[in-house]
Design a protein around this motif. Structure first.
Motif, PDB file in Angstrom:
ATOM      1  N   VAL A  67       0.893  -1.145   0.000  1.00 54.46           N
ATOM      2  CA  VAL A  67       0.000   0.000   0.000  1.00 54.46           C
ATOM      3  C   VAL A  67       0.936   1.200   0.000  1.00 54.46           C
ATOM      4  O   VAL A  67       1.900   1.246   0.761  1.00 54.46           O
ATOM      5  CB  VAL A  67      -0.902   0.022   1.257  1.00 54.46           C
ATOM      6  CG1 VAL A  67      -1.700   1.313   1.324  1.00 54.46           C
ATOM      7  CG2 VAL A  67      -1.831  -1.182   1.255  1.00 54.46           C
ATOM      8  N   TYR A  68       0.675   2.136  -0.896  1.00 51.60           N
ATOM      9  CA  TYR A  68       1.588   3.263  -1.037  1.00 51.60           C
ATOM     10  C   TYR A  68       0.818   4.569  -1.158  1.00 51.60           C
ATOM     11  O   TYR A  68      -0.359   4.595  -1.511  1.00 51.60           O
ATOM     12  CB  TYR A  68       2.499   3.075  -2.259  1.00 51.60           C
ATOM     13  CG  TYR A  68       1.756   3.003  -3.575  1.00 51.60           C
ATOM     14  CD1 TYR A  68       1.581   4.141  -4.358  1.00 51.60           C
ATOM     15  CD2 TYR A  68       1.221   1.804  -4.036  1.00 51.60           C
ATOM     16  CE1 TYR A  68       0.894   4.077  -5.562  1.00 51.60           C
ATOM     17  CE2 TYR A  68       0.535   1.735  -5.232  1.00 51.60           C
ATOM     18  CZ  TYR A  68       0.380   2.878  -5.994  1.00 51.60           C
ATOM     19  OH  TYR A  68      -0.309   2.812  -7.181  1.00 51.60           O
ATOM     20  N   ILE A  69       1.521   5.642  -0.810  1.00 51.56           N
ATOM     21  CA  ILE A  69       0.975   6.984  -0.994  1.00 51.56           C
ATOM     22  C   ILE A  69       1.974   7.777  -1.822  1.00 51.56           C
ATOM     23  O   ILE A  69       3.162   7.838  -1.487  1.00 51.56           O
ATOM     24  CB  ILE A  69       0.710   7.705   0.342  1.00 51.56           C
ATOM     25  CG1 ILE A  69      -0.275   6.912   1.207  1.00 51.56           C
ATOM     26  CG2 ILE A  69       0.181   9.123   0.090  1.00 51.56           C
ATOM     27  CD1 ILE A  69      -0.529   7.516   2.595  1.00 51.56           C
ATOM     28  N   LEU A  70       1.469   8.375  -2.889  1.00 54.32           N
ATOM     29  CA  LEU A  70       2.252   9.279  -3.716  1.00 54.32           C
ATOM     30  C   LEU A  70       1.771  10.698  -3.455  1.00 54.32           C
ATOM     31  O   LEU A  70       0.599  10.914  -3.137  1.00 54.32           O
ATOM     32  CB  LEU A  70       2.057   8.965  -5.202  1.00 54.32           C
ATOM     33  CG  LEU A  70       2.461   7.589  -5.696  1.00 54.32           C
ATOM     34  CD1 LEU A  70       2.108   7.440  -7.170  1.00 54.32           C
ATOM     35  CD2 LEU A  70       3.933   7.342  -5.481  1.00 54.32           C
ATOM     36  N   ALA A  71       2.667  11.654  -3.607  1.00 50.39           N
ATOM     37  CA  ALA A  71       2.312  13.057  -3.427  1.00 50.39           C
ATOM     38  C   ALA A  71       2.897  13.877  -4.568  1.00 50.39           C
ATOM     39  O   ALA A  71       3.913  13.511  -5.155  1.00 50.39           O
ATOM     40  CB  ALA A  71       2.851  13.574  -2.094  1.00 50.39           C
ATOM     41  N   SER A  72       2.269  15.005  -4.839  1.00 50.61           N
ATOM     42  CA  SER A  72       2.793  15.919  -5.850  1.00 50.61           C
ATOM     43  C   SER A  72       3.961  16.728  -5.270  1.00 50.61           C
ATOM     44  O   SER A  72       4.900  17.068  -5.985  1.00 50.61           O
ATOM     45  CB  SER A  72       1.697  16.856  -6.352  1.00 50.61           C
ATOM     46  OG  SER A  72       1.147  17.590  -5.285  1.00 50.61           O
ATOM     47  N   ARG A  73       3.875  17.021  -3.988  1.00 53.11           N
ATOM     48  CA  ARG A  73       4.909  17.761  -3.254  1.00 53.11           C
ATOM     49  C   ARG A  73       4.528  17.707  -1.780  1.00 53.11           C
ATOM     50  O   ARG A  73       3.498  17.135  -1.446  1.00 53.11           O
ATOM     51  CB  ARG A  73       5.003  19.207  -3.732  1.00 53.11           C
ATOM     52  CG  ARG A  73       3.721  19.985  -3.591  1.00 53.11           C
ATOM     53  CD  ARG A  73       3.844  21.401  -4.094  1.00 53.11           C
ATOM     54  NE  ARG A  73       2.675  22.159  -4.333  1.00 53.11           N
ATOM     55  CZ  ARG A  73       1.508  22.180  -3.710  1.00 53.11           C
ATOM     56  NH1 ARG A  73       1.280  21.362  -2.735  1.00 53.11           N
ATOM     57  NH2 ARG A  73       0.535  22.980  -4.020  1.00 53.11           N
ATOM     58  N   LYS A  74       5.324  18.301  -0.899  1.00 52.95           N
ATOM     59  CA  LYS A  74       4.980  18.322   0.516  1.00 52.95           C
ATOM     60  C   LYS A  74       3.639  19.010   0.694  1.00 52.95           C
ATOM     61  O   LYS A  74       3.426  20.109   0.164  1.00 52.95           O
ATOM     62  CB  LYS A  74       6.063  19.044   1.333  1.00 52.95           C
ATOM     63  CG  LYS A  74       5.812  18.964   2.815  1.00 52.95           C
ATOM     64  CD  LYS A  74       6.954  19.516   3.630  1.00 52.95           C
ATOM     65  CE  LYS A  74       6.666  19.320   5.111  1.00 52.95           C
ATOM     66  NZ  LYS A  74       7.771  19.736   5.942  1.00 52.95           N
ATOM     67  N   ASN A  75       2.734  18.352   1.391  1.00 48.78           N
ATOM     68  CA  ASN A  75       1.374  18.840   1.627  1.00 48.78           C
ATOM     69  C   ASN A  75       0.574  19.046   0.341  1.00 48.78           C
ATOM     70  O   ASN A  75      -0.411  19.767   0.328  1.00 48.78           O
ATOM     71  CB  ASN A  75       1.382  20.124   2.457  1.00 48.78           C
ATOM     72  CG  ASN A  75       1.903  19.882   3.852  1.00 48.78           C
ATOM     73  OD1 ASN A  75       1.505  18.944   4.524  1.00 48.78           O
ATOM     74  ND2 ASN A  75       2.833  20.714   4.279  1.00 48.78           N
ATOM     75  N   GLY A  76       1.002  18.397  -0.732  1.00 49.56           N
ATOM     76  CA  GLY A  76       0.308  18.527  -2.014  1.00 49.56           C
ATOM     77  C   GLY A  76      -0.769  17.471  -2.188  1.00 49.56           C
ATOM     78  O   GLY A  76      -1.260  16.876  -1.231  1.00 49.56           O
ATOM     79  N   ARG A  98       5.749  11.407  -6.300  1.00 49.72           N
ATOM     80  CA  ARG A  98       6.729  11.289  -5.215  1.00 49.72           C
ATOM     81  C   ARG A  98       6.236  10.232  -4.231  1.00 49.72           C
ATOM     82  O   ARG A  98       5.189  10.390  -3.613  1.00 49.72           O
ATOM     83  CB  ARG A  98       6.864  12.639  -4.510  1.00 49.72           C
ATOM     84  CG  ARG A  98       7.888  12.636  -3.391  1.00 49.72           C
ATOM     85  CD  ARG A  98       7.883  13.911  -2.604  1.00 49.72           C
ATOM     86  NE  ARG A  98       8.153  15.065  -3.438  1.00 49.72           N
ATOM     87  CZ  ARG A  98       8.463  16.266  -2.953  1.00 49.72           C
ATOM     88  NH1 ARG A  98       8.518  16.473  -1.660  1.00 49.72           N
ATOM     89  NH2 ARG A  98       8.687  17.262  -3.770  1.00 49.72           N
ATOM     90  N   LEU A  99       7.003   9.155  -4.073  1.00 56.60           N
ATOM     91  CA  LEU A  99       6.642   8.095  -3.129  1.00 56.60           C
ATOM     92  C   LEU A  99       6.974   8.572  -1.717  1.00 56.60           C
ATOM     93  O   LEU A  99       8.139   8.725  -1.363  1.00 56.60           O
ATOM     94  CB  LEU A  99       7.405   6.807  -3.452  1.00 56.60           C
ATOM     95  CG  LEU A  99       7.125   5.617  -2.539  1.00 56.60           C
ATOM     96  CD1 LEU A  99       5.672   5.169  -2.666  1.00 56.60           C
ATOM     97  CD2 LEU A  99       8.080   4.476  -2.863  1.00 56.60           C
ATOM     98  N   VAL A 100       5.937   8.817  -0.918  1.00 57.44           N
ATOM     99  CA  VAL A 100       6.146   9.358   0.428  1.00 57.44           C
ATOM    100  C   VAL A 100       5.817   8.359   1.532  1.00 57.44           C
ATOM    101  O   VAL A 100       6.160   8.583   2.695  1.00 57.44           O
ATOM    102  CB  VAL A 100       5.357  10.672   0.647  1.00 57.44           C
ATOM    103  CG1 VAL A 100       5.919  11.778  -0.236  1.00 57.44           C
ATOM    104  CG2 VAL A 100       3.872  10.483   0.416  1.00 57.44           C
ATOM    105  N   PHE A 101       5.157   7.247   1.165  1.00 55.67           N
ATOM    106  CA  PHE A 101       4.815   6.228   2.161  1.00 55.67           C
ATOM    107  C   PHE A 101       4.614   4.900   1.454  1.00 55.67           C
ATOM    108  O   PHE A 101       4.023   4.853   0.375  1.00 55.67           O
ATOM    109  CB  PHE A 101       3.526   6.598   2.901  1.00 55.67           C
ATOM    110  CG  PHE A 101       3.035   5.537   3.843  1.00 55.67           C
ATOM    111  CD1 PHE A 101       3.554   5.434   5.121  1.00 55.67           C
ATOM    112  CD2 PHE A 101       2.085   4.614   3.445  1.00 55.67           C
ATOM    113  CE1 PHE A 101       3.119   4.436   5.992  1.00 55.67           C
ATOM    114  CE2 PHE A 101       1.639   3.623   4.297  1.00 55.67           C
ATOM    115  CZ  PHE A 101       2.171   3.525   5.586  1.00 55.67           C
ATOM    116  N   ALA A 102       5.088   3.822   2.066  1.00 61.96           N
ATOM    117  CA  ALA A 102       4.834   2.471   1.556  1.00 61.96           C
ATOM    118  C   ALA A 102       4.877   1.506   2.730  1.00 61.96           C
ATOM    119  O   ALA A 102       5.712   1.627   3.626  1.00 61.96           O
ATOM    120  CB  ALA A 102       5.863   2.069   0.511  1.00 61.96           C
ATOM    121  N   GLU A 103       3.950   0.558   2.697  1.00 62.24           N
ATOM    122  CA  GLU A 103       3.894  -0.486   3.726  1.00 62.24           C
ATOM    123  C   GLU A 103       3.651  -1.812   3.030  1.00 62.24           C
ATOM    124  O   GLU A 103       2.769  -1.911   2.178  1.00 62.24           O
ATOM    125  CB  GLU A 103       2.779  -0.191   4.719  1.00 62.24           C
ATOM    126  CG  GLU A 103       2.710  -1.195   5.860  1.00 62.24           C
ATOM    127  CD  GLU A 103       1.648  -0.838   6.893  1.00 62.24           C
ATOM    128  OE1 GLU A 103       1.473  -1.650   7.825  1.00 62.24           O
ATOM    129  OE2 GLU A 103       0.999   0.206   6.783  1.00 62.24           O
TER     130      GLU A 103
END
Length: 92
Positions: free
Chosen positions: A5-14, A47-52
């Motif tokens: 399970v992953y979270i991608l972001a466009s930028r910090k707080n994006g 941007r990969l900011v989290f993965a579990e």
């Protein structure tokens, strides 16, 4: 096999995107090349900011569905617990 399970972001707080896959490197690359969902292409989310990782696909899917229902603030807290600078993480 590991399911992520992953979270991608466009930028910090994006803009955030939550997904699930059994090949994290391939899936992140697809998103970055604009081959993923049109949402990630439109919002430049790569941007990969989290993965579990999970051993069971059902557990991974259940976690993905749960995270998608979370409030944005909760997702941000989850990211910042392990990645406070919102760095683009190396793919495991």
């Amino acid at each position: 096999m590991t399911y992520y399970v992953y979270i991608l972001a466009s930028r910090k707080n994006g803009t955030l995107y939550v997904g699930v896959t059994n090949d994290l490197a391939r899936r992140v690359e697809q998103h970055r090349l604009g081959e993923g969902r049109s949402f990630t292409k439109k919002h430049k989310v790569g941007r990969l900011v989290f993965a579990e990782g999970f051993e069971e696909i059902n557990e991974a899917i259940a976690t993905e569905k749960r995270l998608k229902k979370w409030h944005r603030a909760w997702k941000i807290q989850l990211i910042e617990r392990s990645n406070p600078e919102w760095l683009d993480l190396p793919v495991p």
